[in-house]
Scaffold this motif. Structure first.
Motif, PDB file in Angstrom:
ATOM      1  N   GLY A  59       0.875   8.187  12.799  1.00  0.00           N
ATOM      2  CA  GLY A  59      -0.006   8.147  13.888  1.00  0.00           C
ATOM      3  C   GLY A  59       0.612   7.539  15.069  1.00  0.00           C
ATOM      4  O   GLY A  59       1.896   6.960  15.002  1.00  0.00           O
ATOM      5  N   ASP A  60       0.100   8.026  16.254  1.00  0.00           N
ATOM      6  CA  ASP A  60       1.097   7.787  17.431  1.00  0.00           C
ATOM      7  C   ASP A  60       0.881   6.520  17.984  1.00  0.00           C
ATOM      8  O   ASP A  60       1.118   6.169  19.144  1.00  0.00           O
ATOM      9  N   ASP A  61       0.181   5.633  17.080  1.00  0.00           N
ATOM     10  CA  ASP A  61       0.077   4.170  17.938  1.00  0.00           C
ATOM     11  C   ASP A  61       1.164   3.300  17.311  1.00  0.00           C
ATOM     12  O   ASP A  61       1.071   1.990  17.770  1.00  0.00           O
ATOM     13  N   GLN A  62       2.238   3.834  16.932  1.00  0.00           N
ATOM     14  CA  GLN A  62       3.435   3.151  16.442  1.00  0.00           C
ATOM     15  C   GLN A  62       4.384   3.560  17.197  1.00  0.00           C
ATOM     16  O   GLN A  62       4.699   4.793  17.471  1.00  0.00           O
ATOM     17  N   GLU A  63       5.300   2.816  17.525  1.00  0.00           N
ATOM     18  CA  GLU A  63       6.460   3.138  18.285  1.00  0.00           C
ATOM     19  C   GLU A  63       7.616   3.478  17.350  1.00  0.00           C
ATOM     20  O   GLU A  63       8.305   2.740  16.815  1.00  0.00           O
ATOM     21  N   ILE A  64       8.217   4.821  17.226  1.00  0.00           N
ATOM     22  CA  ILE A  64       8.990   5.187  16.327  1.00  0.00           C
ATOM     23  C   ILE A  64      10.045   6.031  17.162  1.00  0.00           C
ATOM     24  O   ILE A  64       9.686   7.032  18.070  1.00  0.00           O
ATOM     25  N   PHE A  65      11.272   5.813  17.325  1.00  0.00           N
ATOM     26  CA  PHE A  65      12.200   6.580  17.906  1.00  0.00           C
ATOM     27  C   PHE A  65      13.434   7.272  17.237  1.00  0.00           C
ATOM     28  O   PHE A  65      13.660   6.689  16.132  1.00  0.00           O
ATOM     29  N   PHE A  66      14.152   8.297  18.200  1.00  0.00           N
ATOM     30  CA  PHE A  66      15.342   8.947  17.415  1.00  0.00           C
ATOM     31  C   PHE A  66      16.183   7.873  17.127  1.00  0.00           C
ATOM     32  O   PHE A  66      16.637   7.010  17.844  1.00  0.00           O
ATOM     33  N   LYS A  86       0.974  -1.274  -0.012  1.00  0.00           N
ATOM     34  CA  LYS A  86      -0.077   0.020   0.164  1.00  0.00           C
ATOM     35  C   LYS A  86       0.779   1.165   0.094  1.00  0.00           C
ATOM     36  O   LYS A  86       1.999   1.220   0.305  1.00  0.00           O
ATOM     37  N   PRO A  87       0.208   2.422  -0.550  1.00  0.00           N
ATOM     38  CA  PRO A  87       0.978   3.621  -0.530  1.00  0.00           C
ATOM     39  C   PRO A  87       1.442   3.898   1.029  1.00  0.00           C
ATOM     40  O   PRO A  87       0.643   3.419   1.993  1.00  0.00           O
ATOM     41  N   ASN A  88       2.357   4.771   1.171  1.00  0.00           N
ATOM     42  CA  ASN A  88       2.630   5.057   2.565  1.00  0.00           C
ATOM     43  C   ASN A  88       3.091   4.175   3.643  1.00  0.00           C
ATOM     44  O   ASN A  88       3.105   4.278   4.731  1.00  0.00           O
ATOM     45  N   ALA A  97       2.883   5.813   7.260  1.00  0.00           N
ATOM     46  CA  ALA A  97       3.321   7.453   7.372  1.00  0.00           C
ATOM     47  C   ALA A  97       3.149   7.842   5.924  1.00  0.00           C
ATOM     48  O   ALA A  97       3.147   7.231   5.172  1.00  0.00           O
ATOM     49  N   PHE A  98       3.146   9.278   6.120  1.00  0.00           N
ATOM     50  CA  PHE A  98       3.155   9.871   4.704  1.00  0.00           C
ATOM     51  C   PHE A  98       4.038  11.174   4.952  1.00  0.00           C
ATOM     52  O   PHE A  98       4.322  11.709   5.880  1.00  0.00           O
ATOM     53  N   PHE A  99       4.596  11.686   3.464  1.00  0.00           N
ATOM     54  CA  PHE A  99       5.459  12.342   3.513  1.00  0.00           C
ATOM     55  C   PHE A  99       4.769  13.854   3.628  1.00  0.00           C
ATOM     56  O   PHE A  99       3.527  13.982   2.912  1.00  0.00           O
ATOM     57  N   PHE A 142      11.464  16.980   4.257  1.00  0.00           N
ATOM     58  CA  PHE A 142      12.114  16.356   5.205  1.00  0.00           C
ATOM     59  C   PHE A 142      11.489  15.996   6.478  1.00  0.00           C
ATOM     60  O   PHE A 142      11.838  15.879   7.670  1.00  0.00           O
ATOM     61  N   THR A 143      10.161  15.884   6.294  1.00  0.00           N
ATOM     62  CA  THR A 143       9.062  15.463   7.366  1.00  0.00           C
ATOM     63  C   THR A 143       8.187  14.578   6.785  1.00  0.00           C
ATOM     64  O   THR A 143       7.551  14.504   5.988  1.00  0.00           O
ATOM     65  N   LEU A 144       8.077  13.627   7.932  1.00  0.00           N
ATOM     66  CA  LEU A 144       6.710  12.571   7.689  1.00  0.00           C
ATOM     67  C   LEU A 144       5.637  12.735   8.984  1.00  0.00           C
ATOM     68  O   LEU A 144       6.227  13.113   9.906  1.00  0.00           O
TER      69      LEU A 144
END
Length: 97
Positions: free
Chosen positions: A52-59, A20-22, A39-41, A47-49
């Motif tokens: 949703g905050d239901d996913q764990e993404i970290f620095f 699927k896209p994104n 996520a989407f651009f 340079f920003t995506l």
């Protein structure tokens, strides 16, 4: 990049047309983390995506977009609680010490 990560990413690259896209592959350290990240651009900020905050993404994570083989190295994450979103700033360069 770890050989196992490269093998997994190559499989995603080969099947990119079926995704699927994104959809992004999350790479953390030396492993691919499931599930895929939706996520989407951003259309307004370079340079920003947006995710949703239901996913764990970290620095320090890497979000790989299989359709273009773009590697997005997460540099900053801002949470927007009222909208349940993350605004993720990324670079496409790898900085090594």
């Amino acid at each position: 990049m770890d050989a196992n990560v490269k093998i997994v990413l190559d499989e995603y690259f080969e099947g990119a047309d079926e995704l699927k896209p994104n959809m992004f592959v999350l790479v953390r350290g030396d492993r691919v983390v499931d599930p895929l990240i939706n996520a989407f651009f951003s259309e307004t900020e370079a340079f920003t995506l947006i995710a949703g905050d239901d996913q764990e993404i970290f620095f320090g994570d890497i979000l790989v977009y299989p359709k273009t083989r773009q590697f997005c190295h997460v540099e900053d994450i801002r949470h927007i609680p009222g909208k349940n979103l993350y605004v993720i700033s990324y670079s496409t360069d790898v900085y090594e010490d």
